[in-house]
Scaffold this motif. Structure first.
Motif, PDB file in Angstrom:
ATOM      1  N   ALA A 228      68.021  79.193 128.391  1.00  0.00           N
ATOM      2  CA  ALA A 228      67.527  78.095 127.631  1.00  0.00           C
ATOM      3  C   ALA A 228      66.081  78.480 126.985  1.00  0.00           C
ATOM      4  O   ALA A 228      65.388  79.461 127.457  1.00  0.00           O
ATOM      5  N   LEU A 229      65.727  77.914 126.239  1.00  0.00           N
ATOM      6  CA  LEU A 229      64.416  77.798 125.410  1.00  0.00           C
ATOM      7  C   LEU A 229      63.573  76.798 125.784  1.00  0.00           C
ATOM      8  O   LEU A 229      64.112  75.598 125.953  1.00  0.00           O
ATOM      9  N   TYR A 230      62.312  76.994 125.967  1.00  0.00           N
ATOM     10  CA  TYR A 230      61.440  75.677 126.550  1.00  0.00           C
ATOM     11  C   TYR A 230      60.265  75.325 125.642  1.00  0.00           C
ATOM     12  O   TYR A 230      59.825  76.297 125.022  1.00  0.00           O
TER      13      TYR A 230
ATOM     14  N   GLU B 261      62.300  82.795 123.558  1.00  0.00           N
ATOM     15  CA  GLU B 261      62.930  83.104 122.270  1.00  0.00           C
ATOM     16  C   GLU B 261      63.691  84.402 122.370  1.00  0.00           C
ATOM     17  O   GLU B 261      64.811  84.724 121.938  1.00  0.00           O
ATOM     18  N   MET B 262      62.917  85.380 123.129  1.00  0.00           N
ATOM     19  CA  MET B 262      63.456  86.895 123.100  1.00  0.00           C
ATOM     20  C   MET B 262      65.187  86.883 123.723  1.00  0.00           C
ATOM     21  O   MET B 262      65.863  87.533 123.140  1.00  0.00           O
ATOM     22  N   GLY B 263      65.134  86.180 124.690  1.00  0.00           N
ATOM     23  CA  GLY B 263      66.444  86.185 125.446  1.00  0.00           C
ATOM     24  C   GLY B 263      67.429  85.358 124.607  1.00  0.00           C
ATOM     25  O   GLY B 263      68.611  85.810 124.753  1.00  0.00           O
ATOM     26  N   LEU B 264      67.118  84.542 123.660  1.00  0.00           N
ATOM     27  CA  LEU B 264      68.053  83.893 122.868  1.00  0.00           C
ATOM     28  C   LEU B 264      68.666  84.733 121.945  1.00  0.00           C
ATOM     29  O   LEU B 264      69.969  84.723 121.380  1.00  0.00           O
TER      30      LEU B 264
ATOM     31  N   ILE C   3      66.010  73.498 125.829  1.00  0.00           N
ATOM     32  CA  ILE C   3      67.455  73.424 124.980  1.00  0.00           C
ATOM     33  C   ILE C   3      68.101  74.617 125.388  1.00  0.00           C
ATOM     34  O   ILE C   3      67.611  75.868 125.376  1.00  0.00           O
ATOM     35  N   SER C   4      69.298  74.586 125.792  1.00  0.00           N
ATOM     36  CA  SER C   4      70.119  75.379 126.025  1.00  0.00           C
ATOM     37  C   SER C   4      70.426  76.596 125.034  1.00  0.00           C
ATOM     38  O   SER C   4      70.407  76.116 124.080  1.00  0.00           O
ATOM     39  N   ARG C   5      70.849  77.826 125.532  1.00  0.00           N
ATOM     40  CA  ARG C   5      70.920  78.941 124.594  1.00  0.00           C
ATOM     41  C   ARG C   5      72.161  78.696 123.822  1.00  0.00           C
ATOM     42  O   ARG C   5      72.069  78.814 122.539  1.00  0.00           O
ATOM     43  N   ASP C   6      73.149  78.227 124.319  1.00  0.00           N
ATOM     44  CA  ASP C   6      74.699  77.771 123.820  1.00  0.00           C
ATOM     45  C   ASP C   6      74.302  76.790 122.506  1.00  0.00           C
ATOM     46  O   ASP C   6      74.761  76.982 121.554  1.00  0.00           O
ATOM     47  N   ASP C   7      73.405  75.963 122.848  1.00  0.00           N
ATOM     48  CA  ASP C   7      73.253  74.760 121.873  1.00  0.00           C
ATOM     49  C   ASP C   7      72.249  75.398 120.750  1.00  0.00           C
ATOM     50  O   ASP C   7      72.494  75.134 119.492  1.00  0.00           O
TER      51      ASP C   7
END
Length: 215
Positions: free
Chosen positions: A49-51, A83-86, A107-111
């Motif tokens: 997820a992104l926070y 963000e980097m992991g996204l 906010i989930s990575r998939d979304d």
């Protein structure tokens, strides 16, 4: 959803994203509250997820095998992490700990990946965010290599401050131990530098906040 949408509009990462696309993100964002000193993510965790920081503040930490800490960055309202992991799907590269009671949007990575495919503005903003983080890392490395402790403390105090009502101030609490971890020096050295800056009139303490007067 309206509250989430208002929070996202204030985040540089989502600047320029059309409302209809931003609404899609706002619908899947989950608002979460964290007490102070709570670790939100751990280095090595899967990036899921992104926070976005709605209120409060956080610090990004790196720890070695012996438990010694280095503070990589402080984050405040409107900033985000993860963000980097996204982009690469790699595990978290650092711990993130909230400094005071904080409210975050998760906010989930998939979304978000779905949103990237629909919005070129959002994809561009992600790239800009990553470039900004890279520049900040370069400045930090340069400061550690070329500045003495006095210069590193002064620079980081200025970087952590913001202008509020015509006054440059650090609103969230930064302890001397935090500053020591940020600049790569001992707490005792940072204490001496801070006292010298205050004695010379470059900073002053006002209701627990640090006011910067060295513009």
């Amino acid at each position: 959803m309206a509250s989430n949408l208002a929070s996202l509009r204030a985040v540089p990462l989502f600047a320029g994203v059309p409302d209809e696309q931003l609404e899609l993100v706002a619908r899947v964002a989950v608002k979460r509250k964290f007490p102070k000193h709570r670790t939100v993510v751990f280095a090595g965790d899967k990036t899921s997820a992104l926070y976005v920081i709605v209120s409060g503040s956080a610090k990004v930490l790196s720890r070695d095998s012996e438990g010694r800490e280095v503070i990589l960055a402080f984050l405040s309202q409107g900033e985000c992490f993860g963000e980097m992991g996204l982009i690469d799907g790699e595990p978290r590269s650092a711990d993130v700990v909230v400094v005071d009671p904080s409210e975050l949007l998760e906010i989930s990575r998939d979304d978000l990946v779905k949103a990237f495919k629909q919005s070129s503005d959002l994809s561009l903003n992600i790239m800009k965010s990553l470039v900004t983080r890279l520049r900040q890392a370069n400045w930090k490395i340069e400061g550690l290599a070329l500045m003495d402790v006095y210069g590193r403390v002064a620079k980081n105090l200025f970087d952590l401050s913001e202008v509020v009502g015509g006054v440059r101030i650090i609103r969230h609490k930064v302890t001397k131990q935090d500053m020591a971890k940020l600049v790569g020096a001992s707490r005792e050295m940072v204490t001496r530098v801070m006292k010298d800056l205050e004695r010379s009139g470059y900073i002053r303490i006002n209701d627990g906040n640090i006011v910067i007067t060295m513009d």
